[in-house]
Design a protein around this motif. Structure first.
Motif, PDB file in Angstrom:
ATOM      1  N   LYS A   1       0.746   3.579  13.613  1.00 26.57           N
ATOM      2  CA  LYS A   1       1.668   2.438  13.566  1.00 26.57           C
ATOM      3  C   LYS A   1       1.731   1.835  12.157  1.00 26.57           C
ATOM      4  CE  LYS A   1      -0.664   0.404  16.864  1.00 26.57           C
ATOM      5  NZ  LYS A   1      -1.591   1.509  17.204  1.00 26.57           N
ATOM      6  N   THR A   2       0.562   1.588  11.574  1.00 30.39           N
ATOM      7  CA  THR A   2       0.535   1.017  10.225  1.00 30.39           C
ATOM      8  C   THR A   2       1.154   1.970   9.218  1.00 30.39           C
ATOM      9  OG1 THR A   2      -1.460  -0.239  10.755  1.00 30.39           O
ATOM     10  CG2 THR A   2      -0.985   0.118   8.433  1.00 30.39           C
ATOM     11  N   GLU A   3       0.853   3.247   9.348  1.00 30.95           N
ATOM     12  CA  GLU A   3       1.394   4.229   8.404  1.00 30.95           C
ATOM     13  C   GLU A   3       2.902   4.360   8.554  1.00 30.95           C
ATOM     14  OE1 GLU A   3       1.069   6.379   5.151  1.00 30.95           O
ATOM     15  OE2 GLU A   3      -0.603   5.375   6.144  1.00 30.95           O
ATOM     16  N   PHE A   4       3.407   4.207   9.775  1.00 32.12           N
ATOM     17  CA  PHE A   4       4.860   4.266   9.966  1.00 32.12           C
ATOM     18  C   PHE A   4       5.543   3.101   9.247  1.00 32.12           C
ATOM     19  CE2 PHE A   4       8.726   3.097  12.309  1.00 32.12           C
ATOM     20  CZ  PHE A   4       9.455   4.279  12.157  1.00 32.12           C
ATOM     21  N   ALA A   5       4.926   1.915   9.301  1.00 28.16           N
ATOM     22  CA  ALA A   5       5.497   0.762   8.599  1.00 28.16           C
ATOM     23  C   ALA A   5       5.572   1.028   7.097  1.00 28.16           C
ATOM     24  CB  ALA A   5       4.667  -0.489   8.883  1.00 28.16           C
ATOM     25  N   ARG A   6       4.523   1.609   6.530  1.00 30.86           N
ATOM     26  CA  ARG A   6       4.534   1.934   5.104  1.00 30.86           C
ATOM     27  C   ARG A   6       5.583   2.993   4.788  1.00 30.86           C
ATOM     28  NH1 ARG A   6      -2.014   2.694   4.756  1.00 30.86           N
ATOM     29  NH2 ARG A   6      -2.593   0.483   4.760  1.00 30.86           N
ATOM     30  N   THR A   7       5.642   4.002   5.649  1.00 33.66           N
ATOM     31  CA  THR A   7       6.583   5.096   5.417  1.00 33.66           C
ATOM     32  C   THR A   7       8.022   4.617   5.549  1.00 33.66           C
ATOM     33  OG1 THR A   7       4.924   6.623   6.309  1.00 33.66           O
ATOM     34  CG2 THR A   7       7.161   7.446   6.096  1.00 33.66           C
ATOM     35  N   LEU A   8       8.276   3.726   6.487  1.00 30.51           N
ATOM     36  CA  LEU A   8       9.615   3.151   6.644  1.00 30.51           C
ATOM     37  C   LEU A   8      10.024   2.397   5.382  1.00 30.51           C
ATOM     38  CD1 LEU A   8      12.088   2.400   8.380  1.00 30.51           C
ATOM     39  CD2 LEU A   8      10.768   0.464   9.264  1.00 30.51           C
ATOM     40  N   ALA A   9       9.112   1.601   4.838  1.00 31.95           N
ATOM     41  CA  ALA A   9       9.416   0.862   3.611  1.00 31.95           C
ATOM     42  C   ALA A   9       9.697   1.818   2.459  1.00 31.95           C
ATOM     43  CB  ALA A   9       8.262  -0.067   3.259  1.00 31.95           C
ATOM     44  N   THR A  10       8.881   2.859   2.331  1.00 32.95           N
ATOM     45  CA  THR A  10       9.110   3.846   1.269  1.00 32.95           C
ATOM     46  C   THR A  10      10.452   4.526   1.442  1.00 32.95           C
ATOM     47  OG1 THR A  10       6.723   4.237   1.098  1.00 32.95           O
ATOM     48  CG2 THR A  10       8.172   5.928   0.195  1.00 32.95           C
TER      49      THR A  10
ATOM     50  N   PRO B   1       0.835  -1.202   0.000  1.00 31.59           N
ATOM     51  CA  PRO B   1       0.000   0.000   0.000  1.00 31.59           C
ATOM     52  C   PRO B   1       0.869   1.251   0.000  1.00 31.59           C
ATOM     53  CG  PRO B   1      -0.614  -1.525   1.766  1.00 31.59           C
ATOM     54  CD  PRO B   1       0.690  -1.991   1.216  1.00 31.59           C
ATOM     55  N   ARG B   2       0.403   2.277  -0.632  1.00 30.29           N
ATOM     56  CA  ARG B   2       1.179   3.509  -0.737  1.00 30.29           C
ATOM     57  C   ARG B   2       1.126   4.278   0.580  1.00 30.29           C
ATOM     58  NH1 ARG B   2       0.303   8.834  -2.424  1.00 30.29           N
ATOM     59  NH2 ARG B   2      -1.942   8.410  -2.570  1.00 30.29           N
TER      60      ARG B   2
END
Length: 680
Positions: free
Chosen positions: A258-267, A212-213
């Motif tokens: 928390k979920t958004e941090f995981a996405r942002t970390l991957a990006t 997810p973006r």
């Protein structure tokens, strides 16, 4: 039917005919009527010619072995069934099953069991073959051990061993136990079986999914401090070096990102975040076993799928019961689950609102734990601007200031902005929606993090220059600041504390005695601890009003709990690394040990004449009459109260306003009273 699958069906049929005789027997014995009927009905599916001269009614007779005449008539069918045929290449289904078994390192017997379970589910004729063998056959997508033994040629005892809860098939979530000796493949396995591709890279992508973006930026998580950057370095090194067993735990209240941090970390690391086990193949809610199966497959794939970060949300659900002492209550194997964590081939992010439910054995295997908390005002403003831009909602600078003053989690702020966009209600709708969600979540209305803009330190009088103190506090690089503001009611003690928080650019966590005191033993101490911890998590200033209620001199205590409350307060005050302020009207009643815990002890006093005149003009909108100088012990709180009362009464005359002020001062303790009775 595919040639290979037809071959497998003949293989299962021959095995059923020979059971339970020796596999080396040249000719199977006469079968039961149900099995014989199945062979005749499915001759064409088996690639054989249907036998001639068989009366269909013969299969409707009582149960038992087929008669000799019918058995003899089935001879050509049996010869074709056992005859030599040219080899055929594996079917697409078999290739997918082979890939899954290789990926998960399953042994030969486990691979046979899994393949049979899948085919029984996919091919109704094969399911019927199982029913022709075993009594009380479950049907549908299940197969029992009796039929499984007959179709594979494996002893039932061996199969039961391979299907125990601690076996790979069960631990990896590949086979479901339907009770009573019946088993079926899980939805994760059937999802793989039903895929149309056999390319390994395509299978990996299909199972790992698209990331997810991210909707937030790395800067939006600056409030996490150095631990944010440590997570980036740690996961980045694991991706670069192929290190195994790197696990990051994200925990905190719902909606904190928390979920958004995981996405942002991957990006941030130019990687893909694969969220594992969020839904089954029907987009329904997966079971715990299905989630474990999805993770087991994903972790085996991720190491060979490039820059992948696995993400397991609601991790406490997966680890439920792992640390239970009672083996009967524990779901799954503690050793297996621990190894699942410590040997994961890709960096894995575990997300939970309840880290205590994971248990110490799992927690010890984490490489880093990050507690997500609500961002401060400055962080909320940046985040709100980005959210509003993504939602295409135009917010002016003043609108952002208004919204970021609401202390709410990122997800709640996003919901408020979305509501404003959909309704066209602007900042008012966003504020109302945000507050409503905060109340529904049980956290109360979103609190205003900054002092009201009307507060003026020049109208409050103290034994120290309040404006100078605020300037020095704002310039202080540290945050271990503590204040005791004491003096008359209404002199602006709490308002000044909020003013200091505004100068520091941080939120306020404000608690009164009624918020903390409890009739239950130990509950007050717990509430005090929670207030300090919340302020620390949010990087906020803690303001404790009516502090004399839980900081009374211990020498006058009559009960042990009175002492323990003071002890808890003193310990928390001593250890606090965030700003906090206590306010009290009864400074003399405080325990002497509290005094050294305060960096500043500031006495707030009544206004002087000059301040009173300024307040009269500002609050009441009129020129002060000369008699105002005759009133003593006036405070900003008096003027604020009289302004509201005058607006309600419609009073605008200076003398009438003065009378209202005099009534307030006369009502204060210690004020001079008119004598009671008649006077001459």
């Amino acid at each position: 039917m595919d040639g290979y699958e037809q071959t497998m069906m003949r293989h299962y049929a021959l095995a059923a005919l020979k059971a339970p005789r020796s596999r080396e027997a040249a000719r199977p014995r006469r079968p039961d009527r149900q099995l014989a009927k199945w062979l005749v009905d499915n001759a064409l599916r088996l690639g054989c010619e249907p036998p001639d001269g068989i009366d269909p009614d013969v299969f409707d007779m009582t149960v038992g072995r087929v008669d000799r005449a019918t058995w003899a008539a089935m001879g050509p069918l049996l010869d074709q069934l056992g005859g030599t045929r040219p080899p055929v290449s594996s079917s697409p289904l078999q290739k997918r099953l082979d890939w899954l078994c290789r990926t998960l390192s399953l042994g030969a017997i486990d691979a046979e069991i899994l393949a049979l379970c899948v085919r029984v589910t996919l091919f109704r004729p094969l399911n019927g073959l199982g029913g022709a063998i075993a009594q009380n056959y479950p049907g549908h997508d299940e197969i029992n051990v009796t039929a499984m033994a007959a179709l594979t040629g494996r002893p039932a005892e061996v199969l039961r061993t391979r299907l125990r809860p601690a076996s790979p098939l069960r631990l990896l979530g590949l086979v479901d136990d339907r009770n009573g000796g019946d088993y079926a493949p899980t939805k994760t396995v059937m999802r793989i079986a039903r895929m149309t591709t056999t390319r390994e890279d395509s299978l990996r992508r299909a199972l790992l999914g698209r990331a997810p973006r991210a909707t937030l930026a790395w800067e939006d998580f600056a409030h996490l401090g150095p631990v944010r950057d440590l997570a980036e370095r740690l996961v980045g090194a694991a991706l670069r070096d192929g290190a195994t067993g790197v696990n990051i735990l994200l925990h905190g209240a719902p909606g904190t990102g928390k979920t958004e941090f995981a996405r942002t970390l991957a990006t941030r690391l130019d990687a893909s975040a694969s969220f594992v086990g969020e839904a089954d193949e029907d987009d329904g809610e997966p079971t715990r076993q299905e989630r474990i199966a999805a993770f087991a497959v994903a972790r085996a794939l991720a190491g060979r799928a490039g820059r992948i970060i696995l993400v397991m949300d609601e991790a406490d659900d997966v680890f439920a019961g792992v640390d239970e002492n009672d083996g009967a209550k524990r779901q799954g194997s503690k050793v297996f689950m621990n190894r699942l964590v410590e040997t994961t081939e890709a960096p894995t992010v575990w997300i939970t609102n309840h880290p205590e439910r994971l248990g110490p054995a799992v927690m010890r295997r984490m490489s880093l734990a990050i507690r997500l908390r609500e961002p401060g005002r400055a962080g909320r403003r940046v985040m709100l601007a980005r959210i509003a831009a993504q939602r295409k909602l135009r917010l002016e600078s003043a609108d952002l200031d208004r919204l970021c003053a609401l202390s709410a989690a990122p997800a709640i702020l996003d919901a408020g902005v979305r509501a404003a966009k959909l309704t066209g209600g602007g900042v008012s709708a966003a504020e109302l929606a945000t507050r409503s969600i905060a109340e529904a979540m049980g956290s109360g209305p979103a609190t205003v993090g900054l002092a009201a803009p009307s507060f003026d330190p020049g109208l409050s009088r103290a034994d120290i220059d309040l404006a100078h103190l605020a300037d020095r506090v704002a310039a202080c690089p540290g945050r271990a600041l503590s204040f005791c503001f004491h003096g008359l009611p209404g002199t602006g003690k709490s308002a000044y504390a909020r003013h200091l928080a505004a100068r520091l650019g941080i939120d306020v966590v404000e608690r009164r005695a009624s918020d903390l005191l409890s009739m239950w033993l130990g509950a007050t101490e717990a509430a005090i601890a929670a207030a300090f911890e919340e302020a620390a998590d949010r990087g906020a200033m803690l303001i404790l009003d009516e502090a004399d209620s839980f900081l009374r001199d211990r020498r006058g205590a009559r009960a042990r709990w009175e002492v323990s409350q003071v002890n808890e307060m003193l310990a928390r005050m001593e250890a606090a690394s965030h700003p906090f302020a206590c306010t009290t009207n009864l400074m003399d009643s405080l325990d002497p040990a509290t005094l050294r815990r305060f960096l500043f002890k500031v006495e707030f006093r009544a206004m002087d004449w000059s301040q009173a005149r300024t307040a009269f003009r500002r609050y009441l909108g009129a020129e002060p009459p000369p008699a105002l100088d005759g009133l003593d012990r006036l405070t900003p709180g008096d003027f604020a109260l009289v302004a509201r009362k005058a607006a309600l009464l419609g009073e605008r005359q200076p003398d009438g306003l003065l009378a209202l002020l005099r009534a307030e001062t006369d009502a204060k303790p210690g004020a001079a009273r008119a004598p009671i009775g008649f006077t001459r």
